[in-house]
Design a protein around this motif. Structure first.
Motif, PDB file in Angstrom:
ATOM      1  N   ALA A  48       6.329   6.820  -5.791  1.00 54.84           N
ATOM      2  CA  ALA A  48       5.681   5.646  -5.196  1.00 54.84           C
ATOM      3  C   ALA A  48       5.986   5.561  -3.711  1.00 54.84           C
ATOM      4  N   LYS A  49       7.222   5.822  -3.334  1.00 55.66           N
ATOM      5  CA  LYS A  49       7.598   5.754  -1.919  1.00 55.66           C
ATOM      6  C   LYS A  49       6.982   6.908  -1.130  1.00 55.66           C
ATOM      7  N   ARG A  50       6.876   8.069  -1.758  1.00 57.41           N
ATOM      8  CA  ARG A  50       6.378   9.245  -1.048  1.00 57.41           C
ATOM      9  C   ARG A  50       4.863   9.230  -0.875  1.00 57.41           C
ATOM     10  N   HIS A  51       4.136   8.770  -1.902  1.00 59.36           N
ATOM     11  CA  HIS A  51       2.676   8.899  -1.880  1.00 59.36           C
ATOM     12  C   HIS A  51       1.933   7.583  -1.657  1.00 59.36           C
ATOM     13  N   SER A  52       2.628   6.443  -1.727  1.00 61.15           N
ATOM     14  CA  SER A  52       1.987   5.128  -1.556  1.00 61.15           C
ATOM     15  C   SER A  52       0.692   5.041  -2.365  1.00 61.15           C
ATOM     16  N   ASP A  54      -2.473   3.792  -4.746  1.00 60.91           N
ATOM     17  CA  ASP A  54      -3.287   2.587  -4.693  1.00 60.91           C
ATOM     18  C   ASP A  54      -2.979   1.647  -5.850  1.00 60.91           C
ATOM     19  N   LEU A  74       9.525  -1.813  -6.708  1.00 59.62           N
ATOM     20  CA  LEU A  74       8.204  -1.529  -6.153  1.00 59.62           C
ATOM     21  C   LEU A  74       7.721  -2.698  -5.304  1.00 59.62           C
ATOM     22  N   HIS A  77       9.305  -2.667  -1.991  1.00 55.78           N
ATOM     23  CA  HIS A  77       8.897  -1.536  -1.153  1.00 55.78           C
ATOM     24  C   HIS A  77       7.511  -1.731  -0.558  1.00 55.78           C
ATOM     25  N   ALA A  78       6.551  -2.196  -1.371  1.00 56.52           N
ATOM     26  CA  ALA A  78       5.173  -2.288  -0.875  1.00 56.52           C
ATOM     27  C   ALA A  78       4.358  -3.190  -1.789  1.00 56.52           C
ATOM     28  N   ILE A  80       1.923  -2.930  -3.890  1.00 54.84           N
ATOM     29  CA  ILE A  80       1.149  -2.024  -4.736  1.00 54.84           C
ATOM     30  C   ILE A  80       0.767  -2.743  -6.027  1.00 54.84           C
TER      31      ILE A  80
END
Length: 244
Positions: A48-52, A54, A74, A77-78, A80
């Motif tokens: 999840a952190k590497r590919h962001s 959708d 998660l 972090h973002a 998502i």
């Protein structure tokens, strides 16, 4: 496998059952998504952190780190979207998952076609509005930048979950208008999933207030209309106390 279009969405599937993961991946690929897979919590968080991605499809019962903790990380972090996928169908588990910030909840056994439809529905809700004209709404020390989905209080940025943002946007766009819990619930879960109870709205409102109100005992922005729901104050009170 045919080439996928460059604009296709990436969906991260975090599921420890290989057969379930393979089935989900198959249906995602059929609909033009680019799937990534992880069989445990730590690997899922790394991807999840590497590919962001959708969107994340997240199993709750995972080795290494359960889905509850992974969803929390998660969210830190973002922003998502998350669809929880689990064999646990009790209402308390569903409500707990949704209040953590999950965007939908699917119970095993499930229809892969329905799961993909839910993925598409969540991504449609996350799609920015076609009107890109800048729209900023301010209310006292609270500022909402609707174009960039940014919120600040007294000039300091405030991080909201997707559900908190959806509630704030609905309320602040119509100050003075009372929304019932069912109306706000429909904003959060437009698919009308029957497993969601209206008190989930109260939980999200409580967390939103913690982030935007300076005095929780006397909220100036989001006001409770007892027995009905909530409204956004049409003015900043200078004296007295709003009904909480």
């Amino acid at each position: 496998m045919p080439d996928l279009p460059t604009e296709c969405k990436t969906v991260l599937v975090i599921e420890d059952d290989a057969n379930t993961a393979a089935l989900v991946v198959l249906y995602l690929e059929r609909e033009g998504f680019r799937p990534l897979t992880a069989a445990d919590g730590p690997k899922g968080l790394e991807l999840a952190k590497r590919h962001s991605p959708d969107l994340v499809i997240l199993d709750l019962m995972l080795p290494g780190m359960d889905g509850w903790e992974l969803c929390r990380r998660l969210r830190r972090h973002a922003d998502i979207p998350v669809i929880m996928l689990t064999a646990r169908g009790e209402e308390i588990d569903r409500v707990a998952g949704l209040t953590l910030g999950a965007d939908d909840y699917v119970v095993k056994p499930f229809s892969p076609r329905e799961l993909v439809a839910r993925v598409q529905a969540v991504l449609r809700r996350m799609r920015p509005a076609p009107d890109t004209s800048r729209k900023i709404i301010s209310h006292g020390d609270l500022l909402l930048d609707m174009e960039n989905r940014r919120v600040s209080v007294s000039g300091k940025p405030v991080e909201l979950t997707p559900h908190e943002y959806a509630l704030l946007e609905a309320l602040i766009s119509r100050p003075g208008r009372t929304y019932t819990r069912d109306e706000l619930l429909a904003r959060l879960y437009p698919a009308g999933d029957a497993v969601v109870i209206d008190r989930v709205v109260d939980v999200h409102i409580g967390k939103l207030r913690q982030k935007i109100e300076t005095d929780l005992s006397n909220p100036r922005h989001i006001v409770t209309v007892r027995g009905v729901g909530y409204r956004f104050a049409d003015r900043i009170p200078h004296s007295g106390r709003e009904d909480r």
